[in-house]
Write an enzyme that holds these catalytic residues in place. Sequence first.
Site, PDB file in Angstrom:
ATOM      1  N   CYS A   1     -55.545  51.262  82.067  1.00 58.87           N
ATOM      2  CA  CYS A   1     -55.992  52.416  82.869  1.00 58.87           C
ATOM      3  C   CYS A   1     -57.259  53.045  82.294  1.00 58.87           C
ATOM      4  CB  CYS A   1     -54.894  53.448  83.022  1.00 58.87           C
ATOM      5  SG  CYS A   1     -53.414  52.784  83.764  1.00 58.87           S
TER       6      CYS A   1
ATOM      7  N   TYR B   1     -51.052  48.870  94.099  1.00 58.54           N
ATOM      8  CA  TYR B   1     -51.400  49.623  92.900  1.00 58.54           C
ATOM      9  C   TYR B   1     -51.675  48.670  91.751  1.00 58.54           C
ATOM     10  CZ  TYR B   1     -51.171  53.314  89.389  1.00 58.54           C
ATOM     11  OH  TYR B   1     -51.466  54.199  88.386  1.00 58.54           O
ATOM     12  N   HIS B   2     -52.759  48.924  91.001  1.00 61.90           N
ATOM     13  CA  HIS B   2     -53.191  48.065  89.896  1.00 61.90           C
ATOM     14  C   HIS B   2     -53.720  46.717  90.364  1.00 61.90           C
ATOM     15  CE1 HIS B   2     -50.756  50.366  86.613  1.00 61.90           C
ATOM     16  NE2 HIS B   2     -51.974  50.843  86.755  1.00 61.90           N
TER      17      HIS B   2
HETATM   18 CU   LIG Z   1     -52.909  52.444  85.806  1.00 62.33          CU
END
Ligand SMILES: [Cu+2]
Length: 661
Positions: free
Chosen positions: A247, A512-513
């Site tokens: 992240c 997501y991701h």
């Molecule tokens: Cu993340």
Amino acid sequence: MMYSVHWSALALLRSLQCFLGLSFGREQCLLDVQPQINGQECKNTIDGSDTTTWQTQHNGHCNHYVVIDLRHAHNITALRVAPSLAGVTHGGSVGGHRILLSQEENDWSSPAVAYGTWADDGTDKWAIFEPQSARYVRLEATSATKNQGFITLGELDIWVSESVPIVPADGSLGRWGPTINFPLVPVSIFVDPVEKESRGNIIVFSSNSRDGIEDGEAEATRTAIWDRIGKRVSEEQVKNTHHQMFCPGTALDVNGSVIITGGASAAKTTVYDPVNKDWKPLHVMKLPRGYQGAVTLADGRMFVIGGSWSPSDSKDSRGGEIYDPFTNEWKKLENCSAEDIRTKTDGYLDYRADNHVWLMAWKDNWIFHAGPAADMHWINTTAPNGALKNAGKREEDGAMCGIAVMYDAAEGEILTAGGAPDYGKKASGNAFIIKLNKTGEAVTVAPAGKGLRWPRTFLNAVVLPNGDTFVAGGMLIGQPYNDTTAVFTPELWSLKDKAWKEMAPNSIPRTYHSVGLLLPDATVLVGGGGLANNRTVNHLDAQIYTPPYLIDKGPRPVIKSLPTSPKVMLVMLGQHLVFSTDSEVVDASLIRYGAATHNLNNDQRRIRLTPERDLKSPRVFKYRVKVPENPGVAIPGYWMLFVMNKAGVPSVAATVQDRRR
Ligand SMILES: [Cu+2]
Ligand SMILES: *[C@@H]1O[C@H](CO)[C@@H](O)[C@H](O)[C@H]1NC(C)=O
Ligand SMILES: *[C@@H]1O[C@H](CO)[C@@H](O)[C@H](O)[C@H]1NC(C)=O
Ligand SMILES: *[C@@H]1O[C@H](CO)[C@@H](O)[C@H](O)[C@H]1NC(C)=O
Ligand SMILES: *[C@@H]1O[C@H](CO)[C@@H](O)[C@H](O)[C@H]1NC(C)=O
Ligand SMILES: *[C@@H]1O[C@H](CO)[C@@H](O)[C@H](O)[C@H]1NC(C)=O
Ligand SMILES: *[C@@H]1O[C@H](CO)[C@@H](O)[C@H](O)[C@H]1NC(C)=O
Ligand SMILES: *[C@@H]1O[C@H](CO)[C@@H](O)[C@H](O)[C@H]1NC(C)=O
């Protein structure tokens, strides 16, 4: 039966059906070298039991394969490879692999539908690819885990799909495949621009774990390298920087080095040096953060702002700061508060309203803040403490985890699309064209056609050499680690038609991701998603999308004359770049190499170029293109130079470096 499908989302969405090995009738297993070991024959791979084992003979090297005859053609879309549960302690599992499909018994001439390297972790392995009709399936082990010369395997299941349509033959919607299998979830990705023949290895990384959060060594990162030309994937754990790069913010500097800031190890900064192919620690940031926006400026410095879940979460803890790669120093810009750039529609204001900021480097070292907040801003980074200035409203709500792409940098034109007011909320189909005028002055915003046909958030966007923008993946409701509402139909924003068009759907959710990236051969890589410890939504793979401009449109033009080894050409602002090609070209562009994570790739931008033919040498195809004068348009660093012919077919890129200062 033991089909513990951790790809439940895919099974659910695509109603897969599994054919057990023995129900195929005659099984045909072939070993490349020696006779099979008594009791451990390859038929054990399709006997419906993970506890019986196929063990190959040791042959000093590992190139074992198994072929399965399904007796009839089926639309095959996946393979599960289960390790042996029989307590076989010797031998490795399949690591490197290729999967081939065929209608004919001994014809393996078609390219692999999937290849890569599976992790050495004793779990079931999957290969998912676009459904294709075939009678014969061949799994090749190109390497065994634990450096073994032989492999053991418990079970091999073949999955078919009756619901996913076969790819249209005309290719007018583009085509998906092959699938590249990684030993980890590719959450972050970049092209190493300094590579033999300039075609570039792809480097991907997850967290300290391959497929979850916080289950490995705290301050390390799992990475993998995909050698696109050699068609191999290898794995490496990066420990020396003591940085868990999960992240993070990512940006590419003047020398093509990838600067990775923050994330799980919140203040750390790491650089990947593409010349020496190594990772080094850089100076820590002033403010610890993760999920920030990062971008490279006109003078080669790098700016970051926002980013939640830093240990010191508080109102003013996520303001702007700037990194100077020439001095390895960070400087806080006190007057660039993250508060000003927050979305106002996030339920957790202090937590994540300033995540994944869309930052566009511009002239005079200014930055245009295009979103995801509805209110846009100009950032003057040369003011002593930086200065933020409102630039107007793009839309009513914020567009968290939507996309923004500068598809025409010379004209200051940006496309935005999708996103959601907040995580967990319904996604938007809004799409806009933002046009920058004078630095610091009001911008114009107009709807991009009728907007996306599929509202989506966690989508990925890639600008193509011709200026069209390809948008893939995402989901209708922005729920991390839940693929239920995944969108499988990509869309293309056509610059010429000023309209969105639905393109060929794929079969693997990218939510997501997930990440998307233009490759130097003008195809698009879309991959990743998940990284949840429960493994139900993990996607340890990526797929190549081939746009229609490369299908049935005739030969590609070839850039012939740029220097080789290393195939990088230095370009100068405002000067001409001269090159020759093997055939006539009518259009050209520069696209900056970028790095993508969490649906964000701020360094990505395109400059349209006009090739001028040198008429003094009519017998050769010699051209020149003028590089823009302003470093706020032609940001220093590595770029892909594409040329296109009358049929719209792009060349493979030559790599050029715009190096200044
Ligand atoms: Cu993340
Ligand atoms: C494979 O897919 C095609 C097109 O979707 C369909 O017409 C055909 O019946 C399928 N074949 C099998 C064996 O399911
Ligand atoms: C880029 O590389 C050149 C040549 O090796 C070097 O002089 C320069 O300092 C490097 N710049 C950065 C920002 O690393
Ligand atoms: C800039 O920051 C200084 C000190 O941090 C402050 O006094 C000043 O008011 C700020 N200016 C603006 C325009 O925010
Ligand atoms: C940006 O900041 C610099 C330094 O304070 C200043 O000289 C310049 O006028 C500012 N630019 C604009 C357009 O306000
Ligand atoms: C900028 O805006 C002015 C009017 O405000 C207009 O005349 C000019 O054409 C615009 N420039 C660009 C590059 O759009
Ligand atoms: C996933 O999303 C769907 C649809 O939004 C919802 O019904 C389901 O409960 C979610 N599953 C989990 C595990 O949160
Ligand atoms: C998977 O795990 C994540 C993180 O632990 C959790 O939030 C999510 O609800 C799980 N999803 C499903 C479908 O079980």
